[in-house]
Design a protein around this motif. Structure first.
Motif, PDB file in Angstrom:
ATOM      1  N   TYR A   1      -5.333  18.349   8.524  1.00 47.31           N
ATOM      2  CA  TYR A   1      -4.641  17.069   8.518  1.00 47.31           C
ATOM      3  C   TYR A   1      -5.644  15.962   8.803  1.00 47.31           C
ATOM      4  O   TYR A   1      -6.507  16.116   9.666  1.00 47.31           O
ATOM      5  N   GLU A   2      -5.518  14.867   8.079  1.00 46.73           N
ATOM      6  CA  GLU A   2      -6.420  13.732   8.246  1.00 46.73           C
ATOM      7  C   GLU A   2      -5.583  12.474   8.471  1.00 46.73           C
ATOM      8  O   GLU A   2      -4.593  12.242   7.779  1.00 46.73           O
ATOM      9  N   TRP A   3      -5.999  11.658   9.433  1.00 49.54           N
ATOM     10  CA  TRP A   3      -5.291  10.443   9.812  1.00 49.54           C
ATOM     11  C   TRP A   3      -6.093   9.210   9.423  1.00 49.54           C
ATOM     12  O   TRP A   3      -7.313   9.229   9.486  1.00 49.54           O
ATOM     13  N   SER A   4      -5.391   8.135   9.095  1.00 48.35           N
ATOM     14  CA  SER A   4      -6.028   6.831   8.909  1.00 48.35           C
ATOM     15  C   SER A   4      -4.978   5.750   9.165  1.00 48.35           C
ATOM     16  O   SER A   4      -3.781   6.034   9.227  1.00 48.35           O
ATOM     17  N   PHE A   5      -5.440   4.530   9.324  1.00 52.56           N
ATOM     18  CA  PHE A   5      -4.553   3.389   9.532  1.00 52.56           C
ATOM     19  C   PHE A   5      -4.493   2.559   8.257  1.00 52.56           C
ATOM     20  O   PHE A   5      -5.499   2.405   7.573  1.00 52.56           O
ATOM     21  N   GLU A   6      -3.320   2.013   7.965  1.00 50.79           N
ATOM     22  CA  GLU A   6      -3.114   1.224   6.750  1.00 50.79           C
ATOM     23  C   GLU A   6      -2.256   0.003   7.081  1.00 50.79           C
ATOM     24  O   GLU A   6      -1.453   0.040   8.006  1.00 50.79           O
ATOM     25  N   ASP A   7      -2.420  -1.037   6.289  1.00 50.50           N
ATOM     26  CA  ASP A   7      -1.547  -2.200   6.398  1.00 50.50           C
ATOM     27  C   ASP A   7      -0.488  -2.227   5.306  1.00 50.50           C
ATOM     28  O   ASP A   7       0.545  -2.870   5.455  1.00 50.50           O
ATOM     29  N   ASN A   8      -0.742  -1.530   4.195  1.00 50.73           N
ATOM     30  CA  ASN A   8       0.173  -1.581   3.056  1.00 50.73           C
ATOM     31  C   ASN A   8       0.468  -0.186   2.530  1.00 50.73           C
ATOM     32  O   ASN A   8      -0.399   0.677   2.531  1.00 50.73           O
ATOM     33  N   ASP A   9       1.694  -0.009   2.062  1.00 50.14           N
ATOM     34  CA  ASP A   9       2.033   1.226   1.389  1.00 50.14           C
ATOM     35  C   ASP A   9       1.884   1.012  -0.115  1.00 50.14           C
ATOM     36  O   ASP A   9       1.778  -0.120  -0.574  1.00 50.14           O
ATOM     37  N   THR A  10       1.829   2.100  -0.860  1.00 47.39           N
ATOM     38  CA  THR A  10       1.723   2.034  -2.320  1.00 47.39           C
ATOM     39  C   THR A  10       2.969   2.672  -2.923  1.00 47.39           C
ATOM     40  O   THR A  10       3.759   3.305  -2.222  1.00 47.39           O
ATOM     41  N   ARG A  11       3.123   2.552  -4.224  1.00 43.50           N
ATOM     42  CA  ARG A  11       4.294   3.145  -4.873  1.00 43.50           C
ATOM     43  C   ARG A  11       4.250   4.664  -4.854  1.00 43.50           C
ATOM     44  O   ARG A  11       5.258   5.326  -5.080  1.00 43.50           O
ATOM     45  N   ASN A  12       3.089   5.247  -4.554  1.00 42.39           N
ATOM     46  CA  ASN A  12       2.956   6.705  -4.449  1.00 42.39           C
ATOM     47  C   ASN A  12       3.242   7.223  -3.049  1.00 42.39           C
ATOM     48  O   ASN A  12       3.144   8.421  -2.809  1.00 42.39           O
ATOM     49  N   ASP A  13       3.577   6.337  -2.126  1.00 44.49           N
ATOM     50  CA  ASP A  13       3.788   6.726  -0.733  1.00 44.49           C
ATOM     51  C   ASP A  13       5.253   6.944  -0.406  1.00 44.49           C
ATOM     52  O   ASP A  13       6.133   6.255  -0.923  1.00 44.49           O
ATOM     53  N   VAL A  14       5.481   7.889   0.473  1.00 51.74           N
ATOM     54  CA  VAL A  14       6.769   8.060   1.131  1.00 51.74           C
ATOM     55  C   VAL A  14       6.582   7.478   2.525  1.00 51.74           C
ATOM     56  O   VAL A  14       5.602   7.805   3.209  1.00 51.74           O
ATOM     57  N   VAL A  15       7.493   6.619   2.951  1.00 52.33           N
ATOM     58  CA  VAL A  15       7.418   6.015   4.281  1.00 52.33           C
ATOM     59  C   VAL A  15       8.411   6.745   5.180  1.00 52.33           C
ATOM     60  O   VAL A  15       9.603   6.815   4.886  1.00 52.33           O
ATOM     61  N   VAL A  16       7.898   7.300   6.275  1.00 55.81           N
ATOM     62  CA  VAL A  16       8.722   8.056   7.225  1.00 55.81           C
ATOM     63  C   VAL A  16       8.901   7.208   8.482  1.00 55.81           C
ATOM     64  O   VAL A  16       7.914   6.793   9.103  1.00 55.81           O
TER      65      VAL A  16
END
Length: 96
Positions: free
Chosen positions: A39-54
Motif C-alpha cells: 500500500y502506498e499513501w500520498s496527499f492530494e488536493d483534487n480528485d480525478t474522474r478515475n477516482d472513487v472518493v471514500v
C-alpha cells in the motif's frame, strides 16, 4: 466501493490532512513488498474522474478498486508505535 474506515482511521486521516493542508489522502496498491503488493499513501488536493472518493477524505483510483474492495482500514495507537491496520479479504498472504 466497499471499503470501510474505522472511526480511529477516519479521525487520524483527518488530522493528517489538517497537518499537511490537503483535501484528500490517496491510497494505492503497488507491485512489490514481501507479499507481492504494498500500500502506498500520498496527499492530494483534487480528485480525478478515475477516482472513487471514500468518506470525503480518501481517494482510490478505480484501477485499484479490485484489490481494495471489502477492506477494512483501522488505525491502532499503542505504547511503542502507531500504524494503520489493513484487513483485506482479497489478500492471500501478508508480511509480519
Amino acid at each position: 466501493m466497499n471499503l470501510t474506515l474505522s472511526d480511529t482511521a477516519y479521525t487520524h486521516i483527518g488530522n493528517l490532512l489538517k497537518q499537511h493542508d490537503k483535501k484528500y489522502v490517496r491510497l494505492q496498491v503497488k507491485g512489490g513488498g514481501c507479499a507481492g503488493f504494498e500500500y502506498e499513501w500520498s496527499f492530494e488536493d483534487n480528485d480525478t474522474r478515475n477516482d472513487v472518493v471514500v468518506d470525503d477524505i480518501l481517494l482510490i483510483d478505480r484501477i485499484n478498486e479490485l484489490y481494495l474492495t471489502g477492506m477494512e482500514l483501522d488505525y491502532k495507537q499503542e505504547i511503542f508505535g502507531s500504524n494503520f491496520v489493513f484487513d483485506n479479504p482479497m489478500a492471500k498472504s501478508s508480511c509480519g
